[in-house]
Design a protein around this motif. Sequence first.
Motif, mmCIF file in Angstrom:
data_model
loop_
_atom_site.group_PDB
_atom_site.id
_atom_site.type_symbol
_atom_site.label_atom_id
_atom_site.label_comp_id
_atom_site.label_asym_id
_atom_site.label_seq_id
_atom_site.Cartn_x
_atom_site.Cartn_y
_atom_site.Cartn_z
ATOM 1 N N ALA A 1 4.619 3.382 -0.864
ATOM 2 C CA ALA A 1 5.882 3.392 -1.600
ATOM 3 C C ALA A 1 7.064 3.488 -0.640
ATOM 4 C CB ALA A 1 5.900 4.569 -2.581
ATOM 5 N N SER A 2 6.873 4.199 0.455
ATOM 6 C CA SER A 2 7.932 4.319 1.467
ATOM 7 C C SER A 2 7.296 4.321 2.850
ATOM 8 C CB SER A 2 8.757 5.587 1.263
ATOM 9 O OG SER A 2 7.945 6.745 1.405
ATOM 10 N N ASP B 1 0.791 -1.222 0.000
ATOM 11 C CA ASP B 1 0.000 0.000 0.000
ATOM 12 C C ASP B 1 0.831 1.284 0.000
ATOM 13 O OD1 ASP B 1 -2.658 -1.321 0.344
ATOM 14 O OD2 ASP B 1 -1.728 -1.966 2.255
ATOM 15 N N THR C 1 4.316 7.120 2.632
ATOM 16 C CA THR C 1 3.917 7.843 1.416
ATOM 17 C C THR C 1 3.481 6.847 0.364
ATOM 18 O OG1 THR C 1 5.559 9.555 1.917
ATOM 19 C CG2 THR C 1 4.686 9.491 -0.323
ATOM 20 N N THR C 2 2.328 7.128 -0.258
ATOM 21 C CA THR C 2 1.823 6.241 -1.307
ATOM 22 C C THR C 2 2.594 6.480 -2.603
ATOM 23 O OG1 THR C 2 0.148 7.837 -2.008
ATOM 24 C CG2 THR C 2 -0.471 6.268 -0.261
ATOM 25 N N ARG C 3 2.317 5.692 -3.601
ATOM 26 C CA ARG C 3 3.013 5.798 -4.877
ATOM 27 C C ARG C 3 2.681 7.095 -5.625
ATOM 28 N NH1 ARG C 3 2.220 0.679 -3.656
ATOM 29 N NH2 ARG C 3 3.958 -0.791 -3.922
ATOM 30 N N ASP C 4 1.558 7.718 -5.272
ATOM 31 C CA ASP C 4 1.251 9.007 -5.891
ATOM 32 C C ASP C 4 1.747 10.181 -5.055
ATOM 33 O OD1 ASP C 4 -0.478 8.990 -3.767
ATOM 34 O OD2 ASP C 4 -2.318 8.976 -4.982
#
Length: 310
Positions: free
Chosen positions: A238-239, A236, A276-279
Amino acid sequence: MKRAAVIGIAIAGAIVVVGGGLAWWALSRGQSAEDAANSYLAALADGDLATITAMRAPLPERQQEILEEAFLGASAYLADPRVEGLDEQPDGVVDVRASAELAGERRDLRFGIEADGSGWILSGDDTGTLSVDVATADGAALGWVTVGGAVVPATTPVALLPAEYVVAAAPVDFLEGSADVAIGTGTPVSISLTAALAPGASDRAQEQVDAYADACAQPATSAPSHCGIVVPWAADLASLERISFRIEQYPAVTLAADARSFDATGGVLVATAQGTTRDGAAASFTYRADDWALRGTVALEGDRVVLSVH
């Protein structure tokens, strides 16, 4: 006049003290071999460790500690001790033949005494020797036992003063299995114990597992190792910036019958991952594990129980 009276009283007091000391010294020097033997037997019967220690040469440090701790925790001392005979040897040692009631029967005791210029001291071996093997019902050897008030390694012969002792698998609040043993002088005694987990053993282990689980559940920047925790945040986020945990139910401990390992299962753990999400948006996601488990080994070290998680 008053000052002179005070000084005179002080001097008189000093004379009384010195005179008392001389009288005690003379009395101890005048004690017969039979008197000394009776004094030693009386000390054994009364649990009078101070008198016994004053009459005998100490063992090496740890052996002496075990002898003293065991004797102070003895379950019963000699009853009705008697000197049966004295045999003086050419070297000045007097061999004492004695007897006493111990564990419901009259037993012979043997020890030697000799004059050392200021009184009588024990000479030669005045102790008995005990060796204890302890294992679980399936034959797994265990390493420690209690003898009276002492914790000692299993299979290692230990010197003990004549008395009755309760011998138990150790730690005593983790294992059960005990025997009563009477120690005299002379022939070494060997016994075997069969140990099993005590009713409160799982509770003692649970305390350690709970403390370990609390340490695992501290906020972190990644899933902690050796904690049985997997947080699938990468599905879910990215970091990852932080994971916080909440324990809803601790894993419940089950001990192996040989007291060497444990399984703690059925725990419920909730993890919240922030990152942080991928967007590029800040977000948090919560995951729940209903089968949180911890497994590992159990080490019994004297009166300590140490659990190690794999």
